[in-house]
Design a protein around this motif. Structure first.
Motif, PDB file in Angstrom:
ATOM      1  N   SER A   2      44.208  26.981  35.814  1.00 39.37           N
ATOM      2  CA  SER A   2      43.623  28.226  36.290  1.00 39.37           C
ATOM      3  C   SER A   2      42.313  28.000  37.047  1.00 39.37           C
ATOM      4  O   SER A   2      41.917  28.840  37.859  1.00 39.37           O
ATOM      5  N   PHE A   3      41.630  26.879  36.798  1.00 40.84           N
ATOM      6  CA  PHE A   3      40.382  26.606  37.516  1.00 40.84           C
ATOM      7  C   PHE A   3      40.661  26.506  39.021  1.00 40.84           C
ATOM      8  O   PHE A   3      39.946  27.089  39.838  1.00 40.84           O
ATOM      9  N   VAL A   4      41.698  25.760  39.388  1.00 40.68           N
ATOM     10  CA  VAL A   4      42.059  25.634  40.806  1.00 40.68           C
ATOM     11  C   VAL A   4      42.472  26.986  41.368  1.00 40.68           C
ATOM     12  O   VAL A   4      42.107  27.359  42.494  1.00 40.68           O
ATOM     13  N   ALA A   5      43.212  27.767  40.565  1.00 42.48           N
ATOM     14  CA  ALA A   5      43.651  29.084  41.017  1.00 42.48           C
ATOM     15  C   ALA A   5      42.463  30.015  41.224  1.00 42.48           C
ATOM     16  O   ALA A   5      42.420  30.783  42.194  1.00 42.48           O
ATOM     17  N   TYR A   6      41.475  29.970  40.325  1.00 41.92           N
ATOM     18  CA  TYR A   6      40.300  30.829  40.457  1.00 41.92           C
ATOM     19  C   TYR A   6      39.497  30.477  41.706  1.00 41.92           C
ATOM     20  O   TYR A   6      39.030  31.373  42.424  1.00 41.92           O
ATOM     21  N   ILE A   7      39.317  29.175  41.956  1.00 43.82           N
ATOM     22  CA  ILE A   7      38.580  28.768  43.156  1.00 43.82           C
ATOM     23  C   ILE A   7      39.306  29.245  44.413  1.00 43.82           C
ATOM     24  O   ILE A   7      38.691  29.753  45.362  1.00 43.82           O
ATOM     25  N   THR A   8      40.634  29.098  44.401  1.00 41.02           N
ATOM     26  CA  THR A   8      41.424  29.570  45.542  1.00 41.02           C
ATOM     27  C   THR A   8      41.283  31.080  45.714  1.00 41.02           C
ATOM     28  O   THR A   8      41.150  31.579  46.844  1.00 41.02           O
ATOM     29  N   ALA A   9      41.290  31.805  44.598  1.00 46.14           N
ATOM     30  CA  ALA A   9      41.153  33.260  44.662  1.00 46.14           C
ATOM     31  C   ALA A   9      39.796  33.662  45.231  1.00 46.14           C
ATOM     32  O   ALA A   9      39.691  34.626  46.002  1.00 46.14           O
ATOM     33  N   VAL A  10      38.746  32.945  44.862  1.00 44.42           N
ATOM     34  CA  VAL A  10      37.415  33.237  45.406  1.00 44.42           C
ATOM     35  C   VAL A  10      37.389  33.026  46.920  1.00 44.42           C
ATOM     36  O   VAL A  10      36.854  33.857  47.676  1.00 44.42           O
ATOM     37  N   LEU A  11      37.977  31.935  47.383  1.00 42.48           N
ATOM     38  CA  LEU A  11      38.010  31.663  48.826  1.00 42.48           C
ATOM     39  C   LEU A  11      38.814  32.731  49.573  1.00 42.48           C
ATOM     40  O   LEU A  11      38.414  33.187  50.655  1.00 42.48           O
ATOM     41  N   ILE A  12      39.934  33.145  48.986  1.00 44.25           N
ATOM     42  CA  ILE A  12      40.738  34.204  49.620  1.00 44.25           C
ATOM     43  C   ILE A  12      39.969  35.516  49.638  1.00 44.25           C
ATOM     44  O   ILE A  12      40.056  36.298  50.597  1.00 44.25           O
ATOM     45  N   SER A  13      39.186  35.790  48.576  1.00 43.48           N
ATOM     46  CA  SER A  13      38.377  37.015  48.541  1.00 43.48           C
ATOM     47  C   SER A  13      37.330  37.018  49.640  1.00 43.48           C
ATOM     48  O   SER A  13      37.045  38.062  50.240  1.00 43.48           O
ATOM     49  N   ILE A  14      36.753  35.855  49.926  1.00 41.74           N
ATOM     50  CA  ILE A  14      35.789  35.762  51.027  1.00 41.74           C
ATOM     51  C   ILE A  14      36.477  36.078  52.351  1.00 41.74           C
ATOM     52  O   ILE A  14      35.934  36.814  53.203  1.00 41.74           O
ATOM     53  N   ILE A  15      37.689  35.533  52.533  1.00 41.11           N
ATOM     54  CA  ILE A  15      38.453  35.852  53.743  1.00 41.11           C
ATOM     55  C   ILE A  15      38.753  37.354  53.800  1.00 41.11           C
ATOM     56  O   ILE A  15      38.709  37.971  54.875  1.00 41.11           O
ATOM     57  N   ALA A  16      39.039  37.955  52.635  1.00 42.17           N
ATOM     58  CA  ALA A  16      39.330  39.390  52.588  1.00 42.17           C
ATOM     59  C   ALA A  16      38.139  40.208  53.083  1.00 42.17           C
ATOM     60  O   ALA A  16      38.311  41.174  53.849  1.00 42.17           O
ATOM     61  N   VAL A  17      36.947  39.834  52.667  1.00 45.77           N
ATOM     62  CA  VAL A  17      35.756  40.553  53.120  1.00 45.77           C
ATOM     63  C   VAL A  17      35.594  40.408  54.632  1.00 45.77           C
ATOM     64  O   VAL A  17      35.295  41.385  55.341  1.00 45.77           O
ATOM     65  N   ILE A  18      35.809  39.201  55.139  1.00 45.37           N
ATOM     66  CA  ILE A  18      35.689  38.973  56.583  1.00 45.37           C
ATOM     67  C   ILE A  18      36.713  39.805  57.358  1.00 45.37           C
ATOM     68  O   ILE A  18      36.398  40.438  58.378  1.00 45.37           O
ATOM     69  N   MET A  19      37.951  39.828  56.862  1.00 42.86           N
ATOM     70  CA  MET A  19      38.994  40.607  57.534  1.00 42.86           C
ATOM     71  C   MET A  19      38.710  42.095  57.457  1.00 42.86           C
ATOM     72  O   MET A  19      38.993  42.848  58.394  1.00 42.86           O
ATOM     73  N   VAL A  36      46.945  35.182  42.939  1.00 43.34           N
ATOM     74  CA  VAL A  36      46.750  33.727  42.797  1.00 43.34           C
ATOM     75  C   VAL A  36      45.964  33.415  41.532  1.00 43.34           C
ATOM     76  O   VAL A  36      46.312  32.509  40.762  1.00 43.34           O
ATOM     77  N   GLY A  37      44.867  34.179  41.306  1.00 49.12           N
ATOM     78  CA  GLY A  37      44.074  33.943  40.096  1.00 49.12           C
ATOM     79  C   GLY A  37      44.856  34.174  38.819  1.00 49.12           C
ATOM     80  O   GLY A  37      44.807  33.360  37.881  1.00 49.12           O
ATOM     81  N   ILE A  38      45.609  35.266  38.764  1.00 48.66           N
ATOM     82  CA  ILE A  38      46.406  35.568  37.569  1.00 48.66           C
ATOM     83  C   ILE A  38      47.560  34.585  37.418  1.00 48.66           C
ATOM     84  O   ILE A  38      47.950  34.228  36.303  1.00 48.66           O
ATOM     85  N   ALA A  39      48.123  34.117  38.536  1.00 43.48           N
ATOM     86  CA  ALA A  39      49.220  33.140  38.465  1.00 43.48           C
ATOM     87  C   ALA A  39      48.755  31.862  37.771  1.00 43.48           C
ATOM     88  O   ALA A  39      49.494  31.269  36.968  1.00 43.48           O
ATOM     89  N   GLY A  40      47.517  31.441  38.061  1.00 41.46           N
ATOM     90  CA  GLY A  40      46.985  30.269  37.366  1.00 41.46           C
ATOM     91  C   GLY A  40      46.866  30.490  35.871  1.00 41.46           C
ATOM     92  O   GLY A  40      47.182  29.605  35.068  1.00 41.46           O
ATOM     93  N   LYS A  41      46.423  31.692  35.479  1.00 35.82           N
ATOM     94  CA  LYS A  41      46.318  32.015  34.058  1.00 35.82           C
ATOM     95  C   LYS A  41      47.693  32.071  33.398  1.00 35.82           C
ATOM     96  O   LYS A  41      47.870  31.637  32.253  1.00 35.82           O
TER      97      LYS A  41
END
Length: 372
Positions: free
Chosen positions: A224-241, A277-282
């Motif tokens: 889940s650590f890798v999934a959480y980091i990925t989710a954070v990066l996608i969230s940053i992209i979401a804000v930009i979009m 993605v974050g929940i999938a890791g969990k």
């Protein structure tokens, strides 16, 4: 008639005794409490919890001299997270009651946070008396300055007071450096307003839990650590979009509703992807290590998808009927879009409920087969 056994309890809600004196609580017994008070006093002679502990020991001595069956204890919470600290106090008190079989409690405190502590203690054991320890001192200007200085030295208070002031000063300076002093007040008021809303709605605690979960997953070596980091990066992209969508589809002076609709239209699927993605890791961690929790978590990505689908349909409808230039959906198509996406969101939620039920049965069957 059962003989009464009284617990004289001192509660250190912000766990100065653990944070400053490095003593684990609960602390049980007269000598142990005196040693804790001495170590805390040496670490910080001005801490009011030192006086509260000495008052608890004094009350214990007075009741013991009268021949009463009494014990004394000190319980600490958490220095940085009040919610976790209150839970720790409740758990420690329950453990103490089971260990000592006490039937009544006398609560001793420094009076600062009785409104928070007292209900927790009363939920576990009857409270016969509350003794507040107030240190007498001369209220003068020097004392006021000293108290303010001590509050600002505390990391909890510093985060609440200094962060918004520092942020306001930084934004004000940035606006002048940028050559737009007319925007300085707008930036400062907006940033402080957002900060106060975060504090008021407890959003900062939500992010605190996210960081705590991220730290724990890293320490455990969880997927889940890798999934959480990925989710954070996608969230940053979401804000930009979302901000890009604002520039394209938000007419000037169109109102707050269209402002949020334009931002959501460009960002919602990215936020949905981040959540899934974050929940999938969990979920993967639960399958590998904690299958009994799987049925409670497996439904979350379906609910995230359902909510995102419905919100996307609503934002598309609002933008389509607002005559936004170059918007790809017409007014008639907007009605069709919101209907389709609402139905799709509800179906997604129903599928999630069905899968949760099936997963719960699978976990139960798996436990039965392991027992056999």
């Amino acid at each position: 008639m059962e003989k009464r056994k009284t617990l004289v309890l001192s509660v250190d809600r912000d766990d100065d005794i653990g944070y400053k004196a490095r003593i684990e609580s609960p602390i049980l017994g007269r000598e142990a409490c005196l040693e804790a008070a001495k170590r805390l006093g040496l670490a910080d002679p001005e801490d009011s919890d030192v006086n509260a502990i000495f008052q608890a020991v004094k009350t214990y001595d007075e009741l013991s001299a009268r021949g009463e069956d009494v014990i004394v204890s000190v319980i600490g919470g958490s220095h940085m997270n009040m919610l976790e600290g209150d839970r720790k106090i409740a758990d420690s008190l329950s453990q103490l009651i089971n260990q000592t079989n006490v039937t009544a409690c006398i609560l001793v405190s420094d009076g600062a946070e009785d409104d928070f502590i007292l209900p927790i203690v009363q939920s576990r054991i009857p409270v016969e008396s509350v003794k507040r320890v107030i240190v007498a001192q001369m209220p003068n200007l020097e004392g006021t300055y000293y108290i303010i200085k001590k509050l600002l030295d505390d990391p909890k208070t510093a985060r609440v007071v200094l962060v918004p002031i520092g942020l306001a000063m930084l934004l004000y300076s940035a606006a002048y450096l940028w050559g737009r002093p007319d925007l300085a007040t707008f930036f400062v008021v907006g940033a402080v307003g957002v900060y106060l809303l975060f504090k008021g709605f407890g959003i900062d605690e939500f992010f605190g839990y996210l960081l705590s979960g991220l730290q724990q997953s890293f320490q455990k070596g969880s997927f889940s650590f890798v999934a959480y980091i990925t989710a954070v990066l996608i969230s940053i992209i979401a804000v930009i979009m979302g901000l890009t969508s604002l520039l394209v589809y938000y007419p000037q002076d169109a109102g707050v509703l269209l402002f949020f609709a334009a931002f959501i239209y460009g960002s919602v699927w990215w936020f949905v992807s981040a959540g899934i993605v974050g929940i999938a890791g969990k979920i993967i961690d639960c399958i590998l290590h904690e299958q009994e929790m799987l049925s409670r978590i497996v439904i979350i990505p379906f609910f995230i998808g359902a909510i995102g689908t419905i919100i996307y349909g609503a934002s598309s409808y609002l933008l389509s009927i607002s005559n936004v230039p170059d918007f790809p959906i017409s007014a008639g198509g907007g009605v069709q879009t919101i209907i389709i996406h609402t139905v799709a969101g509800l179906l997604c939620a129903l599928i999630g409920i069905y899968i949760q039920s099936a997963t719960g049965k699978w976990v139960i069957d798996g436990k039965k087969s392991r027992k056999w």
